[in-house]
Design an enzyme around this catalytic site. Structure first.
Site, short mmCIF file in Angstrom:
data_model
loop_
_atom_site.label_atom_id
_atom_site.label_comp_id
_atom_site.label_asym_id
_atom_site.label_seq_id
_atom_site.Cartn_x
_atom_site.Cartn_y
_atom_site.Cartn_z
N SER A 154 0.84 -1.19 0.00
CA SER A 154 0.00 0.00 0.00
C SER A 154 0.88 1.26 0.00
O SER A 154 1.78 1.38 -0.84
CB SER A 154 -0.93 -0.06 1.22
OG SER A 154 -1.93 0.90 1.16
N ARG A 224 -11.66 5.62 10.72
CA ARG A 224 -11.21 4.24 10.74
C ARG A 224 -12.31 3.29 10.26
O ARG A 224 -12.05 2.32 9.55
CB ARG A 224 -10.76 3.86 12.14
CG ARG A 224 -10.24 2.44 12.27
CD ARG A 224 -9.03 2.19 11.42
NE ARG A 224 -8.35 0.97 11.79
CZ ARG A 224 -7.20 0.56 11.27
NH1 ARG A 224 -6.59 1.30 10.36
NH2 ARG A 224 -6.65 -0.56 11.65
N ASP A 319 -8.82 -6.54 -4.38
CA ASP A 319 -8.42 -5.24 -3.84
C ASP A 319 -9.03 -4.14 -4.71
O ASP A 319 -8.60 -3.94 -5.84
CB ASP A 319 -6.90 -5.15 -3.82
CG ASP A 319 -6.38 -3.86 -3.18
OD1 ASP A 319 -7.19 -2.97 -2.88
OD2 ASP A 319 -5.15 -3.77 -2.97
N HIS A 352 -7.95 -5.29 -0.04
CA HIS A 352 -6.67 -4.62 0.16
C HIS A 352 -5.91 -5.19 1.36
O HIS A 352 -4.69 -5.29 1.36
CB HIS A 352 -6.93 -3.12 0.37
CG HIS A 352 -5.70 -2.28 0.38
ND1 HIS A 352 -4.84 -2.20 -0.69
CD2 HIS A 352 -5.16 -1.49 1.34
CE1 HIS A 352 -3.83 -1.39 -0.39
NE2 HIS A 352 -4.00 -0.96 0.83
N ASP A 353 -6.64 -5.56 2.38
CA ASP A 353 -6.05 -6.13 3.60
C ASP A 353 -5.25 -7.40 3.36
O ASP A 353 -4.46 -7.80 4.22
CB ASP A 353 -7.15 -6.45 4.62
CG ASP A 353 -7.20 -5.42 5.72
OD1 ASP A 353 -6.43 -4.44 5.65
OD2 ASP A 353 -8.01 -5.58 6.66
#
Lengths: 374, 374
Positions: A154, A224, A319, A352-353
């Site tokens: 990232s 968040r 992602d 994405h994680d």
């Protein structure tokens, strides 16, 4: 096959630079500290060092624990350790907290020598370019002339790209995971919502809240929660949470009805207690600004012309924050320059994680790439 | 071809129901008002009525203007009017503000007879099912036994589905645009971030802010900014805004750097001044709750068994909020029941918002469908 081990107890160190750092903004940091950690041993030839760059909410604490009682290890503990894909029996691994961070490197929380108070809102905005310049000073202080690799996911991947552009002689490999050559309008839009949520929180007090009783948690919490949606894929959210209810039936209140709501609220609460609001908005700014090809004005292939390192680029199918297509833009510009590049698109559901997870195919590729490095 | 005309000056009417309405929550609204507008003329047979259901931020004001000075027409003015796709020369078109709204129907802003104060947070949560039940009472009061069509986009499409399920004898056609049979975990997640942003805004004061000097705009602003990202496609944001800067170069401040940021902030500010926070969170709740197939426990095909109306279902290729696949779930369940269904997937770049736009192919399909209706 030798079995993976954990790294054990680790300690942070401080690099103090008394050399002024000229930032992209034009501002000058007269002196600054970088907190960092290392794992494994630097060999005699000093050619086994790997720098790991962190993303938005990461820091220098990559692996291991601070004490036997420490409940959670560093953020990339599944990757880094003896016999792990980034094997500390072979490599000397370095993690640095970026400028503007709040975990020990100079940032809004640290004391401004001029005023003897925390910098707060006055700490200058540092960019990916600034981070890499400061990393280079630290690496030089360790007498490492050439890194074996710079790796990051990232925002960390953007730093690996910048290392290859700015210091072509100083690294052999760049490993760029779940990254992009710049943010899209949609990426910037999500960042701006997060920032506005923090900045308009009355408790944020224009960034000057250190030492105050009330800390700006409300906006950070929303930021968040929103972030989490973009880290996960629609599919993984569906299979993990779907429309599962907290109670047997709808309650018809504004309290939590669905498990996905509980999850997000929990993640938001937890993060808002631990993370610094000023750092958060600065990290999103660094993401927004990074654009080595500078919009339409320059061309990524041209910018990559002087690169001498080899590249491993990895993306994840689900992602949608930094989609495989964005990684392919990097790959194309590298190929245009006949750079030795390997690309892997990993089929993974978690979005994405995925770059933080112990996905077997992903880790196998990293392991094999690092194995061939020395 | 006769040319399209605008509807001209329009006036709202009030439907007062003195019959108690039992809500899904179990609560009972002893009496309630619905504000509505009509366009065109109900014919003698009373078989030319079309009910248009609104989505999250819509209301009963579908078309026309309130005065010659009125700057903006109703929200679906491009669709409804003389010689427009929903032709008011032929059809009698009805728009109703849903319960829980803040434009004249009973909702948190209206006076609770018991306390003689605005309901505020005490106004019960109304669902898609409750809205349709209340719509039906209004339609009955107009002596319309069978609607020619119920049409809606997004949350409005859910109401059209609910009409077909609950009152199979009362409509000939359901037109369901950019909708879904229920929300995904990701959809709910975005709604929850929006709600938390509003609910945790100190000015929200637990929903009791009417008549106060300070109105809860901060959270509503963030919610709207976030909403806008999900209404637009990644592509259209890219082509419209990309990485265009406000100034010639980066300013390295937390003010607006990119045009996409300006756009979102502008949209957020505008909306927060005009819209009601209590209504916003209620509309998102109605979206979350609607699930005629009730998770895994029932089956959409079974729920559709008693439907007698014909269906037109429309989706847009770039809509990632309610993607074409979600529309296809509706189509499949209708086909399972041998219902007369037409489906169109429109190639459009603008995402979920496409349903509000004057996309020629989309409007042509609606025009042709309505033309054949009478």
């Amino acid at each position: 096959m030798t079995s993976k081990k954990n790294i054990g107890i680790v300690k942070s160190k401080i690099f103090k630079s008394l050399n002024p750092l000229k930032l992209q903004s034009g501002e000058i940091l007269e002196e600054y500290n970088l907190i960092y950690e290392t794992y494994g041993t630097l060999n005699k030839k000093k050619d086994n060092a790997v720098l790991v760059c962190h993303a938005l909410s990461g820091n220098h604490h990559l692996a291991g624990r601070y004490s036997l009682k420490d409940k959670s290890p560093g953020w990339w503990d599944n990757l880094i350790g003896p016999n792990k894909p980034l094997d500390t029996n072979k490599f000397f691994v370095i993690g640095i907290n970026n400028l503007g961070g709040s975990d020990g490197s100079s940032g809004p929380k640290s004391i401004n020598k001029q005023t003897k108070k925390p910098w707060g809102a006055d700490f200058p905005i540092a960019t990916v370019e600034d981070w890499v310049d400061s990393h280079e000073a630290l690496i030089t202080s360790l007498n490492i002339s050439k890194l074996s690799a710079v790796i990051g996911g990232s925002l960390g991947g953007m730093q690996a790209i910048q290392w290859a552009i700015k210091f072509p002689e100083r690294l052999k490999h760049a490993v760029v995971i779940a990254a992009a050559p710049n943010l899209t309008a949609q990426n910037i839009a999500f960042n701006e919502v997060a920032r506005q949520s923090i900045i308009t929180d009355p408790d944020f007090n224009k960034g000057n809240y250190y030492g105050k009783k009330i800390q700006p948690r409300r906006g950070l919490r929303i930021a968040r929660m929103l972030g989490h949606i973009t880290y996960l894929s629609d599919d993984v959210m569906g299979s993990k949470f779907g429309r599962k209810l907290k109670h047997k039936n709808y309650q018809y209140t504004f309290n939590t009805e669905f498990e996905i709501e509980s999850y997000l609220n929990y993640q938001g609460d937890k993060f808002a207690k631990e993370f610094d609001a000023n750092t958060y908005i600065r990290m999103t700014k660094a993401l927004d600004y990074y654009d080595p090809a500078n919009g339409k004005r320059r061309n990524l292939s041209k910018v990559f012309k002087k690169i001498k390192s080899k590249f491993l680029v990895i993306s994840f199918t689900s992602d949608w924050r930094f989609s495989p297509n964005r990684s392919k833009e990097i790959v194309k510009a590298l190929l245009d320059n006949n750079i030795d590049i390997k690309y892997a698109e990993i089929t993974a559901a978690s979005g994405h994680d995925a770059f933080l997870m112990e996905e077997p195919r992903y880790h196998a590729i990293l392991q094999s790439y690092f194995n061939k490095m020395l």
